[in-house]
Scaffold this motif. Structure first.
Motif, short mmCIF file in Angstrom:
data_model
loop_
_atom_site.label_atom_id
_atom_site.label_comp_id
_atom_site.label_asym_id
_atom_site.label_seq_id
_atom_site.Cartn_x
_atom_site.Cartn_y
_atom_site.Cartn_z
N SER A 11 2.73 5.57 1.22
CA SER A 11 3.54 5.10 2.23
C SER A 11 4.85 4.75 1.44
N GLU A 52 18.30 8.63 5.03
CA GLU A 52 19.52 7.82 5.54
C GLU A 52 20.68 7.94 4.73
N LEU A 103 16.48 17.14 7.61
CA LEU A 103 15.45 16.98 8.46
C LEU A 103 14.28 18.14 7.85
N MET A 117 2.00 14.00 3.93
CA MET A 117 1.50 12.87 4.35
C MET A 117 0.04 13.25 4.86
N ASP A 126 8.71 9.34 21.54
CA ASP A 126 8.46 9.23 20.00
C ASP A 126 7.51 10.04 19.40
N ASP A 155 3.54 9.88 14.12
CA ASP A 155 2.23 9.71 14.29
C ASP A 155 1.49 9.40 12.97
N SER A 173 2.16 2.65 19.42
CA SER A 173 3.04 3.06 18.15
C SER A 173 4.33 3.26 18.62
N ILE A 214 10.85 4.75 16.81
CA ILE A 214 12.22 5.06 17.27
C ILE A 214 12.70 3.74 18.32
N VAL A 222 0.64 -3.78 19.17
CA VAL A 222 1.65 -2.83 18.92
C VAL A 222 2.04 -2.62 17.63
N GLY A 223 2.60 -1.60 17.15
CA GLY A 223 3.19 -1.58 15.90
C GLY A 223 4.05 -0.35 15.43
N ALA A 281 7.30 1.20 12.65
CA ALA A 281 8.84 0.51 12.02
C ALA A 281 9.82 0.02 13.21
N GLY A 336 -3.47 -4.63 11.60
CA GLY A 336 -3.96 -4.20 12.88
C GLY A 336 -5.62 -4.31 13.14
C1 B12 Z 1 8.30 11.28 8.32
C2 B12 Z 1 9.28 11.01 9.49
C3 B12 Z 1 9.59 12.18 10.59
C4 B12 Z 1 8.65 13.12 10.91
C5 B12 Z 1 7.36 12.55 11.47
C6 B12 Z 1 6.33 13.42 11.27
C7 B12 Z 1 5.09 12.58 11.94
N1 B12 Z 1 3.94 13.44 12.15
O1 B12 Z 1 4.96 11.41 12.26
C8 B12 Z 1 9.48 13.95 11.64
C9 B12 Z 1 10.30 14.83 10.84
C10 B12 Z 1 8.80 14.83 12.72
C11 B12 Z 1 10.56 12.92 12.15
C12 B12 Z 1 11.05 13.03 13.36
C13 B12 Z 1 12.28 12.33 13.80
N2 B12 Z 1 12.65 11.35 13.30
CO1 B12 Z 1 11.78 10.56 11.73
N3 B12 Z 1 11.11 9.45 10.28
C14 B12 Z 1 10.19 9.84 9.32
C15 B12 Z 1 10.07 8.68 8.39
C16 B12 Z 1 10.60 9.40 7.00
C17 B12 Z 1 8.78 8.04 7.88
C18 B12 Z 1 7.83 7.47 8.97
C19 B12 Z 1 6.51 7.20 8.62
O2 B12 Z 1 5.78 8.36 9.06
N4 B12 Z 1 6.48 6.38 7.81
C20 B12 Z 1 4.92 6.30 7.27
C21 B12 Z 1 4.13 5.61 7.87
C22 B12 Z 1 2.51 5.24 7.55
O3 B12 Z 1 4.37 4.43 8.39
P1 B12 Z 1 4.69 3.58 10.10
O4 B12 Z 1 4.67 4.81 10.94
O5 B12 Z 1 5.60 2.74 10.05
O6 B12 Z 1 3.21 2.97 10.12
C23 B12 Z 1 2.54 1.89 9.52
C24 B12 Z 1 2.89 0.66 10.18
O7 B12 Z 1 4.18 0.76 10.74
C25 B12 Z 1 1.74 0.58 11.10
N5 B12 Z 1 1.74 1.01 12.25
C26 B12 Z 1 2.28 2.16 12.94
N6 B12 Z 1 1.78 2.43 14.09
C27 B12 Z 1 1.02 1.33 14.47
C28 B12 Z 1 0.56 0.91 15.71
C29 B12 Z 1 -0.26 -0.12 15.77
C30 B12 Z 1 -0.98 -0.61 17.02
C31 B12 Z 1 -0.49 -1.10 14.46
C32 B12 Z 1 -1.32 -2.20 14.56
C33 B12 Z 1 0.01 -0.60 13.35
C34 B12 Z 1 0.73 0.57 13.22
O8 B12 Z 1 0.74 1.06 10.14
C35 B12 Z 1 1.21 2.01 9.25
C36 B12 Z 1 0.67 1.94 7.81
O9 B12 Z 1 -0.26 0.95 7.59
C37 B12 Z 1 11.03 7.34 9.03
C38 B12 Z 1 11.84 6.59 8.02
C39 B12 Z 1 11.09 5.31 7.68
N7 B12 Z 1 11.28 4.78 6.50
O10 B12 Z 1 10.33 4.93 8.60
C40 B12 Z 1 11.76 8.37 9.78
C41 B12 Z 1 12.60 7.79 11.07
C42 B12 Z 1 11.39 6.86 11.85
N8 B12 Z 1 12.92 8.79 12.05
C43 B12 Z 1 13.86 8.74 12.38
C44 B12 Z 1 14.51 9.58 13.57
C45 B12 Z 1 15.92 9.34 14.11
C46 B12 Z 1 13.81 10.86 13.80
C47 B12 Z 1 14.25 11.80 14.70
C48 B12 Z 1 15.09 11.35 16.03
C49 B12 Z 1 15.45 12.84 13.91
C50 B12 Z 1 16.08 13.88 14.72
N9 B12 Z 1 17.39 13.74 14.52
O11 B12 Z 1 15.33 14.72 15.22
C51 B12 Z 1 13.12 12.65 15.15
C52 B12 Z 1 12.24 12.04 16.25
C53 B12 Z 1 11.92 12.94 17.35
C54 B12 Z 1 11.47 12.01 18.25
N10 B12 Z 1 11.40 12.01 19.56
O12 B12 Z 1 10.23 11.29 17.83
C55 B12 Z 1 14.59 7.37 12.35
C56 B12 Z 1 14.48 6.30 13.56
C57 B12 Z 1 15.76 5.68 13.65
C58 B12 Z 1 15.38 4.60 14.78
N11 B12 Z 1 15.17 3.24 14.41
O13 B12 Z 1 15.53 4.69 15.79
C59 B12 Z 1 13.82 6.87 10.95
C60 B12 Z 1 13.57 5.53 10.71
C61 B12 Z 1 14.76 7.57 9.81
C62 B12 Z 1 15.91 6.85 9.79
N12 B12 Z 1 16.44 5.84 9.07
O14 B12 Z 1 17.06 7.36 10.31
N13 B12 Z 1 10.51 11.61 11.68
#
Ligand code: B12
Length: 211
Positions: free
Chosen positions: A44, A55, A61, A71, A101, A104, A148, A151, A176-177, A179, A201
């Motif tokens: 992570s 960013e 992309l 991942m 969104d 996943d 989850s 966005i 819910v969870g 970023a 969670g």
């Molecule tokens: C990898 C990634 C992608 C991949 C996603 C692959 C996939 N299969 O998920 C791809 C390339 C497809 C992608 C696409 C896009 N992305 Co993107 N992506 C990311 C990135 C780099 C990492 C996200 C991630 O997976 N993190 C790792 C996981 C493990 O973390 P997590 O999801 O937060 O989960 C943890 C906790 O939050 C929690 N959790 C999550 N869900 C839940 C639910 C519950 C119930 C609980 C309890 C806990 C929990 O548990 C997890 C770990 O313990 C982020 C940047 C970032 N730093 O977050 C941008 C980011 C999220 N993406 C962003 C954007 C803008 C997009 C796009 C719109 C880009 C585009 N122009 O097309 C598209 C989305 C299209 C859409 N409609 O969704 C932005 C969102 C900005 C915003 N605030 O709105 C980010 C923040 C990047 C940025 N800084 O601009 N993306």
């Protein structure tokens, strides 16, 4: 020693070097490093650095997409070490990424952690419309519904989904969870709980199912 392994994982993750990363994960597992630490301290963190580079305009992309695939492969490698096998179900959890969104990875980690703890997980996938959450919740009557969103724009869809569930009398606790969520906005949209990460969670789900 583990710290050095985590640093290697982060570097290999950011370099998108699949072969080296999977090898380091193997090494960590063989040394008894727990899967939760590999995910949170190694993978992570690597993914966070990728996000920061995106960013700053240093990554684009294609790198973001590759990091998502990487991942998934890494989690697949770790998954067998997390699932505890034939246990009686601890409860039912309905999961999904809300409409609009498609992120996943975090949801999938949460799902793996829950399954490892004996929960039956019904994963609706990504881009899930409110009505699909409602239909499935009525069908399976889950103890907890997890949603989850990464966005910001999807948070209002989450609010709509929670409203629809409550409006139709669904009693399951909603956690819910992702970023795009904080403790504060989770409250505003009517969620029962906010989970900062998959392990928090899990603790919430355990509490909600009296474990
Ligand atoms: C990898 C990634 C992608 C991949 C996603 C692959 C996939 N299969 O998920 C791809 C390339 C497809 C992608 C696409 C896009 N992305 Co993107 N992506 C990311 C990135 C780099 C990492 C996200 C991630 O997976 N993190 C790792 C996981 C493990 O973390 P997590 O999801 O937060 O989960 C943890 C906790 O939050 C929690 N959790 C999550 N869900 C839940 C639910 C519950 C119930 C609980 C309890 C806990 C929990 O548990 C997890 C770990 O313990 C982020 C940047 C970032 N730093 O977050 C941008 C980011 C999220 N993406 C962003 C954007 C803008 C997009 C796009 C719109 C880009 C585009 N122009 O097309 C598209 C989305 C299209 C859409 N409609 O969704 C932005 C969102 C900005 C915003 N605030 O709105 C980010 C923040 C990047 C940025 N800084 O601009 N993306």
């Amino acid at each position: 020693m583990s710290d050095q392994l985590f640093t290697s994982m982060q570097e290999q993750f950011v370099a998108l070097d699949e072969q080296a990363l999977l090898k380091t994960i193997d090494e960590a597992l063989s040394r008894g490093v727990i899967p939760a630490d590999i995910i949170s301290k190694g993978l992570s963190t690597g993914l966070e650095i990728v996000g920061e580079k995106f960013e700053k305009g240093e990554f684009f992309l294609p790198e973001l997409i590759l990091s998502g695939d990487l991942m998934k492969k890494a989690i697949e490698k770790i998954r067998p070490h997390m699932v505890s096998g034939d246990r009686i179900s601890s409860g039912k959890v309905l999961l999904g990424t809300v409409e609009g969104d498609i992120h996943d990875l975090g949801k999938n980690i949460f799902s793996t952690v829950l399954k490892g703890d004996g929960y039956e997980v019904y994963d609706l996938g990504v881009d899930v419309p409110p009505s699909v959450f409602l239909d499935k919740a009525r069908e399976i009557k889950p103890d907890v519904i997890g949603m989850s969103a990464l966005i910001s724009l999807a948070v209002s869809k989450m609010a709509e989904t929670i409203f629809l569930l409550r409006d139709h009398g669904v009693q399951s606790k909603v956690v819910v969870g992702g970023a795009a969520l904080t403790k504060e906005n989770a409250k505003t949209i009517g969620a029962d709980e906010y989970g900062f990460d998959a392990w928090q969670g899990l603790r919430i789900v355990r509490r909600q199912t009296n474990r």
